[in-house]
Design a protein around this motif. Structure first.
Motif, PDB file in Angstrom:
ATOM      1  N   ARG A  48       0.869  -1.177   0.000  1.00 14.21           N
ATOM      2  CA  ARG A  48       0.000   0.000   0.000  1.00 14.21           C
ATOM      3  C   ARG A  48       0.900   1.218   0.000  1.00 14.21           C
ATOM      4  O   ARG A  48       1.593   1.509   0.967  1.00 14.21           O
ATOM      5  N   SER A  55      -3.755   6.841  -1.937  1.00 16.47           N
ATOM      6  CA  SER A  55      -3.042   5.591  -1.683  1.00 16.47           C
ATOM      7  C   SER A  55      -3.320   4.634  -2.832  1.00 16.47           C
ATOM      8  O   SER A  55      -4.356   4.718  -3.496  1.00 16.47           O
ATOM      9  N   TRP A  56      -2.392   3.719  -3.049  1.00 20.15           N
ATOM     10  CA  TRP A  56      -2.476   2.738  -4.129  1.00 20.15           C
ATOM     11  C   TRP A  56      -2.192   1.366  -3.541  1.00 20.15           C
ATOM     12  O   TRP A  56      -1.131   1.158  -2.933  1.00 20.15           O
ATOM     13  N   VAL A  64       3.441   0.009  -9.442  1.00 20.59           N
ATOM     14  CA  VAL A  64       3.007   1.398  -9.326  1.00 20.59           C
ATOM     15  C   VAL A  64       4.122   2.292  -9.853  1.00 20.59           C
ATOM     16  O   VAL A  64       5.306   2.045  -9.596  1.00 20.59           O
ATOM     17  N   CYS A  98       1.143   9.272  -8.929  1.00 19.56           N
ATOM     18  CA  CYS A  98       1.311   7.819  -8.918  1.00 19.56           C
ATOM     19  C   CYS A  98       0.215   7.140  -9.739  1.00 19.56           C
ATOM     20  O   CYS A  98      -0.911   7.629  -9.821  1.00 19.56           O
ATOM     21  N   ARG A  99       0.570   6.014 -10.310  1.00 19.94           N
ATOM     22  CA  ARG A  99      -0.394   5.282 -11.127  1.00 19.94           C
ATOM     23  C   ARG A  99      -0.143   3.779 -10.974  1.00 19.94           C
ATOM     24  O   ARG A  99       0.994   3.318 -11.157  1.00 19.94           O
ATOM     25  N   ALA A 100      -1.177   3.020 -10.631  1.00 19.10           N
ATOM     26  CA  ALA A 100      -1.086   1.564 -10.595  1.00 19.10           C
ATOM     27  C   ALA A 100      -1.216   1.029 -12.014  1.00 19.10           C
ATOM     28  O   ALA A 100      -2.026   1.526 -12.805  1.00 19.10           O
ATOM     29  N   ASP A 147      -6.285   2.823  -7.048  1.00 18.41           N
ATOM     30  CA  ASP A 147      -5.999   4.026  -6.268  1.00 18.41           C
ATOM     31  C   ASP A 147      -7.202   4.419  -5.420  1.00 18.41           C
ATOM     32  O   ASP A 147      -8.350   4.182  -5.792  1.00 18.41           O
TER      33      ASP A 147
END
Length: 275
Positions: A48, A55-56, A64, A98-100, A147
């Motif tokens: 996490r 949060s992701w 991520v 941020c990017r999952a 996310d």
């Protein structure tokens, strides 16, 4: 490279550095930032990643993207990571937030191979070609809805973080209103403004993402549903599929797949903080 802090190699004249790190159970990597862009891949376990605005939750075999200079912390459950640290100039397309992302079999193989490379790989060598191919593959990653936005308002964020520690899909908005001394209409407005979601949407999303860590450790779907307060497993499965496009069972047993993907002979040396 294995279990080496990126600070020790950050100044190397290479566009891509790859580091594998093995963490103890339930490890928290405290707030920090990197000069380089980071692709943080979960070879095993669930992570996490938290920043100032969200949060992701990253299950096994996903990753991520963390922009350069972004302060973040990472809570880990049974995690072994494989990270790419990339010079910002080499990835001008990198997201600002941020990017999952999903990780294709080819990209997974390239990441695992890169960890085995010498950090000072010669120009025009096979290892340099692997690094170049990595940069090409990274441009085509499919984003994943993993996310959870977090509001900037400190009082509301505090309640959100408390909810994430003990999520309940039926947690009533009246409880939040009483804690904040506001009306439900004001709560709805604060949630929409701070997260882009309604209260019920945020609550549902938080529960589904929280469940990933339990699924990864093999907890039965019926038990996960009950832990989160769903009336029955079918209601939980419907919510899960609506967000992630697949049933919860698709995320059970992924731990074993990820463990196989983490190259054999992982170092037992404890990590040296932070990555």
């Amino acid at each position: 490279m294995r279990n080496v802090p990126v600070a020790e190699v950050d100044d190397l004249d290479r566009a891509v550095l790859a580091i594998g790190t093995d963490y103890p159970p339930d490890h928290l990597l405290v707030w920090h930032a990197h000069r380089r862009a980071q692709v943080l891949y979960a070879a095993t376990g669930v992570m996490r990643v938290e920043t100032a605005d969200g949060s992701w939750t990253i299950p096994t075999a996903r990753a991520v993207l963390i922009p350069p200079g972004t302060r973040h912390q990472v809570a880990m459950t049974g995690v072994s990571t494989r990270s790419l640290y990339i010079e910002p100039a080499a990835v001008p397309w990198f997201p600002a937030r941020c990017r999952a992302v999903d990780v294709s079999p080819l990209l997974r193989a390239l990441i695992l191979e890169a960890v085995e490379m010498e950090p000072r790989y010669p120009a025009h060598s096979r290892d340099a070609a692997v690094a170049d191919l990595l940069l090409h593959e990274l441009r085509n990653l499919a984003p994943l809805p993993l996310d959870l936005p977090l509001p900037a308002d400190p009082r509301l964020r505090g309640l959100c973080e408390a909810f994430l520690r003990r999520p309940d899909v039926h947690d009533p908005p009246a409880r939040w209103c009483a804690a904040l001394h506001i009306s439900e209409r004001t709560l709805a407005r604060l949630f929409r403004r701070g997260t882009g979601l309604s209260f019920s949407q945020w609550r549902q999303r938080a529960c589904v993402l929280h469940s990933l860590r339990h699924l990864a450790t093999g907890t039965p779907v019926t038990r996960v549903a009950a832990m989160l307060g769903y009336d029955n497993p079918a209601a939980y499965t419907t919510a899960f599929r609506k967000l992630l496009g697949r049933p919860p069972t698709a995320y059970r047993g992924a731990e074993a797949t990820g463990a196989q993907a983490a190259a054999p002979g992982r170092a037992a040396t404890p990590p040296r903080p932070p990555e």
